[in-house]
Scaffold this motif. Structure first.
Motif, mmCIF file in Angstrom:
data_model
loop_
_atom_site.group_PDB
_atom_site.id
_atom_site.type_symbol
_atom_site.label_atom_id
_atom_site.label_comp_id
_atom_site.label_asym_id
_atom_site.label_seq_id
_atom_site.Cartn_x
_atom_site.Cartn_y
_atom_site.Cartn_z
ATOM 1 N N LEU A 48 91.400 -7.092 35.033
ATOM 2 C CA LEU A 48 90.646 -7.781 36.206
ATOM 3 C C LEU A 48 90.270 -9.134 36.118
ATOM 4 C CD1 LEU A 48 88.485 -4.595 36.443
ATOM 5 C CD2 LEU A 48 90.442 -4.990 38.131
ATOM 6 N N VAL A 59 93.942 -8.041 40.342
ATOM 7 C CA VAL A 59 94.088 -6.573 39.398
ATOM 8 C C VAL A 59 95.435 -6.657 38.867
ATOM 9 C CG1 VAL A 59 93.963 -3.994 39.659
ATOM 10 C CG2 VAL A 59 92.551 -5.666 41.265
ATOM 11 N N ALA A 262 87.346 -0.880 36.651
ATOM 12 C CA ALA A 262 88.363 0.057 37.361
ATOM 13 C C ALA A 262 88.144 1.211 36.532
ATOM 14 C CB ALA A 262 89.738 -0.594 37.130
ATOM 15 N N VAL A 267 88.765 0.622 42.012
ATOM 16 C CA VAL A 267 88.369 -0.481 41.697
ATOM 17 C C VAL A 267 87.261 -0.842 42.226
ATOM 18 C CG1 VAL A 267 88.964 -3.162 41.605
ATOM 19 C CG2 VAL A 267 90.660 -1.553 41.182
#
Length: 285
Positions: A48, A59, A262, A267
């Protein structure tokens, strides 16, 4: 007296769970085809970050690099649907990553260290192509720290690498000053003060991922998704919120207030230092 066996049981359970995560992270590098179809949730998050130039949340997944935002569909960045493993933002519009080439792409099974200077739209191979698969990457003061093949490796130019300690780890975090390196293991967090050449004894509790955005703001997430913060480099910890969704997949603290995590089902983002989290995008089970 009765608390000690319970504490040992909790630690053993956490250690087993982290050991399973370690095994899962050391797969054979095979990838699926097709990526995340339009309108479907992402899955298998490995990294991330936030673009310093555009402020977007990135992501890194098993099927490409995506941007996400609350209430919007994930957006594939560029056209590569490679399995992005280690991933970190190193500068304005500059990312580094590793992983495995998508099936049919013509790229190698192990991408080595790759770099993008246009916020993930295009990538170039920098070193170790066909050889290394970094499962964790972090940087501080111009030095990149990577974990690949059970070994800590460091580079100051993304081309030449020095091999350092061997260990079984899931995640790395280097202090902003570059004087301390942490690694999460099934026995607990281990620390190095000599650039990853040697590590001390594992310290309780067991953590899955760690992220160190500011000297007095070290963050960790355990195998159940519980966040914590340390202001003294990991000597003591203050509990924070539990991120929804159970077992974590990735953690990045952008600043002392801005945190991305996440878990198995989404997320999430915190703007208050890990006290509360909101969902940015769902993840497929």
């Amino acid at each position: 007296m009765t608390a000690r066996p319970a504490a040992r049981t909790l630690r053993t359970t956490a250690s087993i769970t982290l050991a399973v995560l370690l095994l899962a992270a050391c797969g054979d590098g095979s990838t699926d085809t097709g990526g995340a179809p339009e309108g479907q949730a992402l899955s298998h998050v490995h990294g991330l970050g936030v673009g310093s130039a555009d402020g977007r949340v990135y992501v890194a997944t098993h099927d490409g690099l995506y941007t996400v935002a609350a209430g919007k569909q994930p957006n594939l960045v560029g056209d590569r649907k490679d399995d992005f493993m280690g991933f970190t933002v190193t500068g304005e519009g500059t990312f580094i990553a590793s992983g495995h080439g998508a099936e049919g792409s013509g790229r190698p099974g192990n991408l080595g260290l790759i770099e993008s200077k246009d916020a993930g739209r295009t990538w170039s191979a920098r070193s170790l192509e066909g050889d290394a698969d970094f499962h964790s990457l972090d940087s501080a003061r111009g030095t990149v720290y990577g974990y690949a093949g059970g070994r800590i490796r460091i580079s100051s130019d993304l081309q030449t690498w020095e091999d350092r300690a061997s260990l079984e780890a899931l995640d790395l975090a280097v202090s902003p000053a570059g004087d301390k390196l942490l690694a999460t293991t099934a026995e607990g967090v281990v620390a190095s003060t000599d650039g990853g050449r040697t590590f001390g004894e594992a310290a309780d509790p067991v953590r899955a991922f760690v992220s160190w955005p500011a000297e007095e703001s070290l963050f960790a997430i355990d195998v159940s998704g519980r966040m914590s913060r340390s202001e003294d480099g990991g000597q003591t910890w203050k509990p924070l919120a539990t991120v929804p969704g159970g077992q974590p997949q990735a953690l990045t603290a952008v600043t002392a207030d801005h945190i991305l995590a996440a878990t198995q089902n989404g997320v999430y983002e915190s703007r208050d230092g890990g006290r509360t989290f909101v969902e940015l995008a769902p993840l497929a089970a």
